[in-house]
Design an enzyme around this catalytic site. Structure first.
Site, PDB file in Angstrom:
ATOM      1  N   GLY A   1       0.785  -1.233   0.000  1.00 53.89           N
ATOM      2  CA  GLY A   1       0.000   0.000   0.000  1.00 53.89           C
ATOM      3  C   GLY A   1       0.815   1.280   0.000  1.00 53.89           C
ATOM      4  O   GLY A   1       0.380   2.280   0.568  1.00 53.89           O
TER       5      GLY A   1
ATOM      6  N   ASN B   1       1.398   3.229  -2.553  1.00 54.39           N
ATOM      7  CA  ASN B   1       0.643   4.236  -3.306  1.00 54.39           C
ATOM      8  C   ASN B   1      -0.567   4.718  -2.510  1.00 54.39           C
ATOM      9  O   ASN B   1      -0.931   5.895  -2.575  1.00 54.39           O
ATOM     10  CB  ASN B   1       0.208   3.682  -4.666  1.00 54.39           C
TER      11      ASN B   1
ATOM     12  N   HIS C   1       0.394   2.164 -13.323  1.00 57.16           N
ATOM     13  CA  HIS C   1       1.229   1.090 -13.884  1.00 57.16           C
ATOM     14  C   HIS C   1       2.684   1.557 -13.908  1.00 57.16           C
ATOM     15  O   HIS C   1       2.959   2.694 -14.319  1.00 57.16           O
ATOM     16  CB  HIS C   1       0.766   0.732 -15.301  1.00 57.16           C
TER      17      HIS C   1
ATOM     18  N   GLU D   1     -11.649  -2.535 -20.719  1.00 57.44           N
ATOM     19  CA  GLU D   1     -11.696  -3.995 -20.673  1.00 57.44           C
ATOM     20  C   GLU D   1     -10.433  -4.647 -21.199  1.00 57.44           C
ATOM     21  O   GLU D   1     -10.294  -5.874 -21.132  1.00 57.44           O
ATOM     22  CB  GLU D   1     -12.945  -4.508 -21.399  1.00 57.44           C
TER      23      GLU D   1
ATOM     24  N   ALA E   1       8.051   8.873  -9.584  1.00 59.74           N
ATOM     25  CA  ALA E   1       6.931   8.920 -10.535  1.00 59.74           C
ATOM     26  C   ALA E   1       5.596   8.532  -9.903  1.00 59.74           C
ATOM     27  O   ALA E   1       4.682   9.356  -9.815  1.00 59.74           O
ATOM     28  CB  ALA E   1       7.226   8.024 -11.738  1.00 59.74           C
TER      29      ALA E   1
END
Length: 219
Positions: free
Chosen positions: A23, A25, A121, A159, A191
């Site tokens: 966790g 982030n 990501h 999706e 980042a």
């Protein structure tokens, strides 16, 4: 519940964070709500698929409601998908944030939260993304390929796998002697922990919209 309202009478964005591991982030989001970097935002809950995730401890320490919903606890993936969607809906989120959530999101949930669900990501999409690219695997692949610049991307979830409209990206230089672990940490610090809070703040203040599968960001 943790919130930062930018003006009296303004309804804060209700944010639900979904995470599988430590966790970090999530912590970046919590910290930026607390210090006012993320405005007009309320963290209404945390969901994890892993009962041992340290993210759940972070939620508890900050008095944020949390739930663990694991596929292992249900007979079929279909039952799990239904229970996961029910859990998400129970928080009544305006925005769902996938912050290292390593479970395939059910298609019905993606449709329900179209352009209201974002993911972080650890690469500059479209490099090193898609099926099989997650966590340390991304950084291992980048170093194996010998790229000189890596980074992170925040995008809306559709999706496909890492194919949704890109909101923000930030580049990070690869350094001589980097290991996957060292590079992962630098990408987080330089980042991920910067652009994910920034994206939430932009969305909370109505500055992001999607047109023709691309994002438009108002300055």
């Amino acid at each position: 519940m943790l919130n930062n309202t930018c003006a009296a009478g303004t309804k804060p964005l209700r944010v639900l964070v979904m995470v599988s591991g430590g966790g970090t982030n999530l912590q970046a989001i919590i910290d930026r709500v607390k210090d006012g970097t993320i405005t007009n935002t309320e963290i209404v809950g945390v969901i994890s698929n892993n009962k041992n995730a340290y993210a759940l401890t972070r939620a508890e320490e900050n008095e944020i409601p949390s739930l663990c919903i694991s596929p292992k606890d249900f007979e079929t993936r279909g039952i799990f998908n239904g229970k996961l969607l029910e859990a998400v809906e129970s928080f009544e989120p305006d925005l769902v944030v996938l912050a290292g959530f390593l479970v395939v999101i059910p298609p019905e949930m993606i449709r329900k939260y179209e352009n209201r669900m974002i993911n972080i990501h650890p690469s500059l999409i479209p490099s090193f993304c898609g099926k099989g690219y997650y966590g340390l695997k991304v950084h291992e692949a980048a170093l194996e390929r010998g790229v000189k610049v890596v980074g992170a991307t925040v995008h809306f979830v559709d999706e496909g796998t890492d194919t949704g409209p890109i909101i923000l990206q930030k580049a990070v230089e690869v350094q001589q002697g980097d290991t996957p672990e060292v590079l992962q940490r630098r990408v987080m610090e330089q980042a991920e922990w910067k652009i994910l809070p920034r994206a939430i703040d932009l969305i909370a203040n109505g500055k992001v919209r999607v047109e023709d599968h691309r994002t438009v960001i108002e300055q």
